[in-house]
Each structure stands twice: as structure tokens, then as C-alpha cells.
Design a protein around this motif. Sequence first.
Motif, PDB file in Angstrom:
ATOM      1  N   GLU A  25       0.822  -1.213   0.000  1.00 14.03           N
ATOM      2  CA  GLU A  25       0.000   0.000   0.000  1.00 14.03           C
ATOM      3  C   GLU A  25       0.855   1.261   0.000  1.00 14.03           C
ATOM      4  OE1 GLU A  25      -3.375  -0.129  -0.575  1.00 14.03           O
ATOM      5  OE2 GLU A  25      -2.697  -2.193  -0.934  1.00 14.03           O
ATOM      6  N   HIS A  26       1.933   1.288   0.779  1.00 12.43           N
ATOM      7  CA  HIS A  26       2.810   2.465   0.785  1.00 12.43           C
ATOM      8  C   HIS A  26       3.542   2.607  -0.540  1.00 12.43           C
ATOM      9  CE1 HIS A  26       2.292   4.177   4.764  1.00 12.43           C
ATOM     10  NE2 HIS A  26       2.150   2.928   5.212  1.00 12.43           N
ATOM     11  N   ALA A  27       3.987   1.499  -1.114  1.00  9.23           N
ATOM     12  CA  ALA A  27       4.671   1.553  -2.410  1.00  9.23           C
ATOM     13  C   ALA A  27       3.740   2.084  -3.490  1.00  9.23           C
ATOM     14  CB  ALA A  27       5.189   0.168  -2.789  1.00  9.23           C
ATOM     15  N   ARG A  28       2.514   1.615  -3.508  1.00  8.95           N
ATOM     16  CA  ARG A  28       1.558   2.089  -4.516  1.00  8.95           C
ATOM     17  C   ARG A  28       1.247   3.565  -4.333  1.00  8.95           C
ATOM     18  NH1 ARG A  28      -2.784  -2.861  -5.430  1.00  8.95           N
ATOM     19  NH2 ARG A  28      -1.285  -4.280  -6.406  1.00  8.95           N
ATOM     20  N   ALA A  29       1.119   4.003  -3.089  1.00  9.91           N
ATOM     21  CA  ALA A  29       0.840   5.426  -2.819  1.00  9.91           C
ATOM     22  C   ALA A  29       1.987   6.308  -3.308  1.00  9.91           C
ATOM     23  CB  ALA A  29       0.598   5.642  -1.332  1.00  9.91           C
ATOM     24  N   LEU A  30       3.196   5.770  -3.340  1.00  6.73           N
ATOM     25  CA  LEU A  30       4.367   6.527  -3.786  1.00  6.73           C
ATOM     26  C   LEU A  30       4.710   6.265  -5.251  1.00  6.73           C
ATOM     27  CD1 LEU A  30       6.520   5.954  -0.580  1.00  6.73           C
ATOM     28  CD2 LEU A  30       5.521   8.134  -1.332  1.00  6.73           C
ATOM     29  N   ALA A  31       3.835   5.553  -5.960  1.00  9.46           N
ATOM     30  CA  ALA A  31       4.004   5.246  -7.386  1.00  9.46           C
ATOM     31  C   ALA A  31       5.272   4.439  -7.666  1.00  9.46           C
ATOM     32  CB  ALA A  31       3.972   6.521  -8.224  1.00  9.46           C
ATOM     33  N   LEU A  32       5.615   3.515  -6.767  1.00 10.74           N
ATOM     34  CA  LEU A  32       6.762   2.643  -6.960  1.00 10.74           C
ATOM     35  C   LEU A  32       6.318   1.360  -7.643  1.00 10.74           C
ATOM     36  CD1 LEU A  32       8.410   2.980  -3.420  1.00 10.74           C
ATOM     37  CD2 LEU A  32       8.934   4.283  -5.503  1.00 10.74           C
ATOM     38  N   THR A  33       7.214   0.748  -8.364  1.00 15.32           N
ATOM     39  CA  THR A  33       6.969  -0.566  -8.938  1.00 15.32           C
ATOM     40  C   THR A  33       7.803  -1.573  -8.165  1.00 15.32           C
ATOM     41  OG1 THR A  33       8.724  -0.323 -10.582  1.00 15.32           O
ATOM     42  CG2 THR A  33       6.515   0.366 -11.242  1.00 15.32           C
ATOM     43  N   GLY A  34       7.437  -2.849  -8.263  1.00 15.48           N
ATOM     44  CA  GLY A  34       8.224  -3.884  -7.610  1.00 15.48           C
ATOM     45  C   GLY A  34       7.383  -4.942  -6.948  1.00 15.48           C
ATOM     46  N   TRP A  35       8.006  -5.643  -6.007  1.00 15.11           N
ATOM     47  CA  TRP A  35       7.345  -6.765  -5.335  1.00 15.11           C
ATOM     48  C   TRP A  35       7.872  -6.919  -3.914  1.00 15.11           C
ATOM     49  CZ3 TRP A  35      11.078 -10.038  -3.725  1.00 15.11           C
ATOM     50  CH2 TRP A  35      12.261 -10.106  -4.460  1.00 15.11           C
ATOM     51  N   VAL A  36       7.110  -7.656  -3.109  1.00 15.15           N
ATOM     52  CA  VAL A  36       7.484  -7.990  -1.738  1.00 15.15           C
ATOM     53  C   VAL A  36       7.109  -9.445  -1.484  1.00 15.15           C
ATOM     54  CG1 VAL A  36       5.288  -7.115  -0.788  1.00 15.15           C
ATOM     55  CG2 VAL A  36       7.279  -7.326   0.709  1.00 15.15           C
ATOM     56  N   ARG A  37       7.931 -10.160  -0.702  1.00 13.67           N
ATOM     57  CA  ARG A  37       7.619 -11.556  -0.376  1.00 13.67           C
ATOM     58  C   ARG A  37       8.215 -11.929   0.982  1.00 13.67           C
ATOM     59  NH1 ARG A  37      11.789 -13.483  -4.651  1.00 13.67           N
ATOM     60  NH2 ARG A  37      13.638 -13.712  -3.335  1.00 13.67           N
ATOM     61  N   ASN A  38       7.626 -12.946   1.601  1.00 12.79           N
ATOM     62  CA  ASN A  38       8.163 -13.531   2.824  1.00 12.79           C
ATOM     63  C   ASN A  38       9.283 -14.497   2.460  1.00 12.79           C
ATOM     64  OD1 ASN A  38       6.343 -12.261   4.545  1.00 12.79           O
ATOM     65  ND2 ASN A  38       4.919 -13.976   4.564  1.00 12.79           N
ATOM     66  N   GLU A  39      10.271 -14.584   3.339  1.00 10.17           N
ATOM     67  CA  GLU A  39      11.353 -15.541   3.182  1.00 10.17           C
ATOM     68  C   GLU A  39      11.173 -16.651   4.217  1.00 10.17           C
ATOM     69  OE1 GLU A  39      14.392 -15.081   0.831  1.00 10.17           O
ATOM     70  OE2 GLU A  39      12.487 -14.317   0.079  1.00 10.17           O
ATOM     71  N   ALA A  40      11.722 -17.816   3.947  1.00 11.34           N
ATOM     72  CA  ALA A  40      11.585 -18.957   4.849  1.00 11.34           C
ATOM     73  C   ALA A  40      12.215 -18.707   6.220  1.00 11.34           C
ATOM     74  CB  ALA A  40      12.211 -20.205   4.213  1.00 11.34           C
ATOM     75  N   ASP A  41      13.188 -17.805   6.294  1.00 11.50           N
ATOM     76  CA  ASP A  41      13.874 -17.544   7.562  1.00 11.50           C
ATOM     77  C   ASP A  41      13.175 -16.489   8.428  1.00 11.50           C
ATOM     78  OD1 ASP A  41      14.454 -15.182   6.233  1.00 11.50           O
ATOM     79  OD2 ASP A  41      16.638 -15.430   6.318  1.00 11.50           O
ATOM     80  N   GLY A  42      11.997 -16.027   8.009  1.00  9.24           N
ATOM     81  CA  GLY A  42      11.237 -15.057   8.803  1.00  9.24           C
ATOM     82  C   GLY A  42      11.388 -13.613   8.368  1.00  9.24           C
ATOM     83  N   ALA A  43      12.290 -13.342   7.440  1.00  8.43           N
ATOM     84  CA  ALA A  43      12.478 -11.981   6.935  1.00  8.43           C
ATOM     85  C   ALA A  43      11.474 -11.685   5.829  1.00  8.43           C
ATOM     86  CB  ALA A  43      13.895 -11.807   6.397  1.00  8.43           C
ATOM     87  N   VAL A  44      11.408 -10.426   5.446  1.00  9.55           N
ATOM     88  CA  VAL A  44      10.651  -9.987   4.276  1.00  9.55           C
ATOM     89  C   VAL A  44      11.662  -9.353   3.329  1.00  9.55           C
ATOM     90  CG1 VAL A  44       8.949  -8.326   3.425  1.00  9.55           C
ATOM     91  CG2 VAL A  44       8.462  -9.666   5.468  1.00  9.55           C
ATOM     92  N   VAL A  45      11.583  -9.722   2.047  1.00  6.72           N
ATOM     93  CA  VAL A  45      12.471  -9.175   1.026  1.00  6.72           C
ATOM     94  C   VAL A  45      11.612  -8.466  -0.010  1.00  6.72           C
ATOM     95  CG1 VAL A  45      14.075  -9.784  -0.834  1.00  6.72           C
ATOM     96  CG2 VAL A  45      14.276 -10.879   1.386  1.00  6.72           C
ATOM     97  N   LEU A  46      12.129  -7.352  -0.527  1.00  9.08           N
ATOM     98  CA  LEU A  46      11.397  -6.615  -1.546  1.00  9.08           C
ATOM     99  C   LEU A  46      12.345  -5.893  -2.470  1.00  9.08           C
ATOM    100  CD1 LEU A  46      10.655  -3.202  -0.400  1.00  9.08           C
ATOM    101  CD2 LEU A  46      10.528  -4.875   1.438  1.00  9.08           C
ATOM    102  N   VAL A  47      11.863  -5.628  -3.669  1.00 16.32           N
ATOM    103  CA  VAL A  47      12.570  -4.806  -4.648  1.00 16.32           C
ATOM    104  C   VAL A  47      11.606  -3.706  -5.044  1.00 16.32           C
ATOM    105  CG1 VAL A  47      13.581  -4.704  -6.959  1.00 16.32           C
ATOM    106  CG2 VAL A  47      14.019  -6.683  -5.482  1.00 16.32           C
TER     107      VAL A  47
END
Length: 95
Positions: A25-47
Motif C-alpha cells: 500500500e505504501h509503495a503504490r501510494a508513492l508510485a513505486l513498482t516492484g514486489w514484496v515476499r516472505n522468506e523462509a527464515d522469517g524476513a521480508v524481502v522486496l525490490v
Amino acid sequence: MAPAVRRYRVDGRVQGVGFRWYVREHARALALTGWVRNEADGAVVLVAAGEAAMLETFERHLRVGPRDSTVTGIVMRELTSFDARGLPAPFAIER
């Protein structure tokens, strides 16, 4: 001008608390492109890609997170504009 492109790894209590939705939601509000996902180790990774000033604002939101989250660390790496090719628009949650 080519967009700035950054990869983030967010550690802490960031899964099971709506963190990916918050990021999207914050990325879309700022007109950013990309993705976000959960990692198996408990972190979140995004570009995320977009104007550098918007990415700075976005990073401040990442450090706060949604109400039930606790961000203990963020590692950011600059990518090249080539890495922005093919990023989802609008910003998306990957599963």
C-alpha cells in the motif's frame, strides 16, 4: 532519467502482522513498482523502483512497519536500472 532501484531485506517480527500488505500500500501510494515476499527464515524481502526521493520516504515507512510489527534491521542494496525491467506495476505481493 532512469529510476532508482533498491532491494531491501527487513528483519524482525515482520511475518504474520500484515507487513507485506503495508509495504504494498505504501509503495503504490508513492508510485513505486516492484514486489514484496516472505522468506523462509522469517524476513521480508522486496525490490522497489521509482524516484529516489520516493524511495527515501518509502524506506522510512519500512522502518516503522504496521502496528503489530517490530523491525529490528533493514539491509538495503542499490541495484541497476536494468534490474527495474519487468518489475510488476502496480507494486505486488509475491507468494
